[in-house]
Motif scaffolding. Structure first.
Motif, PDB file in Angstrom:
ATOM      1  N   LEU A 265     -56.034  -4.665 -13.577  1.00 23.49           N
ATOM      2  CA  LEU A 265     -54.796  -4.005 -13.227  1.00 23.49           C
ATOM      3  C   LEU A 265     -54.247  -3.448 -14.589  1.00 23.49           C
ATOM      4  O   LEU A 265     -53.007  -2.957 -14.582  1.00 23.49           O
ATOM      5  CB  LEU A 265     -53.870  -5.486 -12.747  1.00 23.49           C
ATOM      6  N   ALA A 266     -55.073  -3.119 -15.639  1.00 25.69           N
ATOM      7  CA  ALA A 266     -54.671  -2.273 -16.831  1.00 25.69           C
ATOM      8  C   ALA A 266     -53.931  -1.146 -16.291  1.00 25.69           C
ATOM      9  O   ALA A 266     -53.071  -0.783 -16.955  1.00 25.69           O
ATOM     10  CB  ALA A 266     -55.856  -2.216 -17.620  1.00 25.69           C
ATOM     11  N   GLY A 267     -54.565  -0.322 -15.592  1.00 29.72           N
ATOM     12  CA  GLY A 267     -54.056   0.913 -14.985  1.00 29.72           C
ATOM     13  C   GLY A 267     -52.885   0.716 -14.463  1.00 29.72           C
ATOM     14  O   GLY A 267     -51.849   1.644 -14.896  1.00 29.72           O
ATOM     15  N   THR A 268     -52.463  -0.111 -13.602  1.00 28.86           N
ATOM     16  CA  THR A 268     -51.045  -0.335 -13.225  1.00 28.86           C
ATOM     17  C   THR A 268     -50.098  -0.645 -14.169  1.00 28.86           C
ATOM     18  O   THR A 268     -49.039  -0.311 -14.335  1.00 28.86           O
ATOM     19  CB  THR A 268     -51.072  -1.752 -12.289  1.00 28.86           C
ATOM     20  N   ALA A 269     -50.364  -1.576 -15.203  1.00 23.77           N
ATOM     21  CA  ALA A 269     -49.541  -1.803 -16.271  1.00 23.77           C
ATOM     22  C   ALA A 269     -49.117  -0.538 -17.272  1.00 23.77           C
ATOM     23  O   ALA A 269     -48.156  -0.223 -17.501  1.00 23.77           O
ATOM     24  CB  ALA A 269     -49.997  -3.001 -17.463  1.00 23.77           C
ATOM     25  N   CYS A 270     -50.103   0.292 -17.566  1.00 20.90           N
ATOM     26  CA  CYS A 270     -50.054   1.543 -18.310  1.00 20.90           C
ATOM     27  C   CYS A 270     -49.031   2.275 -17.297  1.00 20.90           C
ATOM     28  O   CYS A 270     -48.414   3.047 -17.912  1.00 20.90           O
ATOM     29  CB  CYS A 270     -51.440   2.287 -18.363  1.00 20.90           C
ATOM     30  N   TYR A 271     -49.328   2.404 -15.991  1.00 22.11           N
ATOM     31  CA  TYR A 271     -48.450   3.128 -15.058  1.00 22.11           C
ATOM     32  C   TYR A 271     -47.012   2.700 -15.264  1.00 22.11           C
ATOM     33  O   TYR A 271     -45.925   3.627 -15.493  1.00 22.11           O
ATOM     34  CB  TYR A 271     -48.699   3.218 -13.771  1.00 22.11           C
TER      35      TYR A 271
ATOM     36  N   GLY B 208     -53.471   4.919 -18.236  1.00 21.26           N
ATOM     37  CA  GLY B 208     -53.463   4.461 -16.839  1.00 21.26           C
ATOM     38  C   GLY B 208     -54.340   5.429 -15.869  1.00 21.26           C
ATOM     39  O   GLY B 208     -55.274   4.905 -15.030  1.00 21.26           O
ATOM     40  N   ALA B 209     -54.285   6.629 -15.990  1.00 23.49           N
ATOM     41  CA  ALA B 209     -55.298   7.536 -15.251  1.00 23.49           C
ATOM     42  C   ALA B 209     -56.699   7.296 -15.368  1.00 23.49           C
ATOM     43  O   ALA B 209     -57.364   7.165 -14.651  1.00 23.49           O
ATOM     44  CB  ALA B 209     -54.608   8.994 -15.442  1.00 23.49           C
ATOM     45  N   ALA B 210     -56.771   7.118 -16.754  1.00 21.57           N
ATOM     46  CA  ALA B 210     -58.198   7.057 -17.147  1.00 21.57           C
ATOM     47  C   ALA B 210     -58.661   5.714 -16.697  1.00 21.57           C
ATOM     48  O   ALA B 210     -59.921   5.598 -16.379  1.00 21.57           O
ATOM     49  CB  ALA B 210     -58.209   7.067 -18.845  1.00 21.57           C
ATOM     50  N   ALA B 211     -57.802   4.616 -16.658  1.00 21.66           N
ATOM     51  CA  ALA B 211     -58.269   3.403 -15.950  1.00 21.66           C
ATOM     52  C   ALA B 211     -58.559   3.076 -14.565  1.00 21.66           C
ATOM     53  O   ALA B 211     -58.583   2.333 -13.882  1.00 21.66           O
ATOM     54  CB  ALA B 211     -57.402   2.251 -16.446  1.00 21.66           C
ATOM     55  N   GLY B 212     -58.092   4.412 -13.797  1.00 21.89           N
ATOM     56  CA  GLY B 212     -58.296   4.604 -12.462  1.00 21.89           C
ATOM     57  C   GLY B 212     -57.112   4.425 -11.538  1.00 21.89           C
ATOM     58  O   GLY B 212     -56.936   4.418 -10.323  1.00 21.89           O
TER      59      GLY B 212
END
Length: 159
Positions: A103-109, A131-135
């Protein structure tokens, strides 16, 4: 209370919630959550949050977040952000954003959106790109929109 009984309370609560019996589901979630069962604490918090009972939801999100549940951390951040406690929300989101959790990408978002909404475009771009790089598709779309808006703003300044 034995673990099997706690899990049975949780499963009963899930079924009751699915059947639309929210008051009964809440009772069973609460029993399991009070016994320290993190999934029940998160489910109870979500249910209370959906019912606009944010003070109660905060308690259970906090319990699940302290147990390390990334969804609880993100949701607690959202609750705090909605109350205007942006710095506290960002600290929570950064915990997940800087982790290896899925969920790192969601948190970055969430961080990127927060910074964008408060006019910190450099920070927004940083977190949305991460976040984009994390998918995170949401972060990628938001980053594309941010980049396009920045380009338009720069173009207007130059003309």
């Amino acid at each position: 209370m034995r673990q099997a009984k706690i899990e049975a309370f949780y499963e009963q609560a899930e079924q009751l919630e699915e059947d639309g019996q929210l008051a009964e589901a809440e009772k069973y979630y609460r029993k399991a959550a009070e016994a320290g069962y993190t999934p029940a604490a998160l489910s109870l918090a979500d249910m209370l949050d959906d019912q606009d009972r944010q003070d109660e939801a905060e308690h259970w999100y906090t319990m699940a977040a302290r147990a390390g549940d990334p969804v609880a951390i993100i949701n607690l951040g959202g609750l705090l952000s909605a109350r205007g406690q942006e710095d506290d929300a960002r600290k929570l989101w950064e915990v997940v954003a800087n982790s290896t959790d899925l969920l790192a990408g969601t948190a970055c978002y969430c961080l990127g959106r927060s910074y964008k909404e408060h006019g910190h475009l450099g920070d927004a771009q940083h977190w949305l790109a991460k976040g984009a790089a994390a998918g995170s598709e949401e972060a990628r779309v938001e980053l594309d929109a941010l980049t396009a808006a920045d380009m338009q703003r720069l173009f207007r300044r130059d003309t």
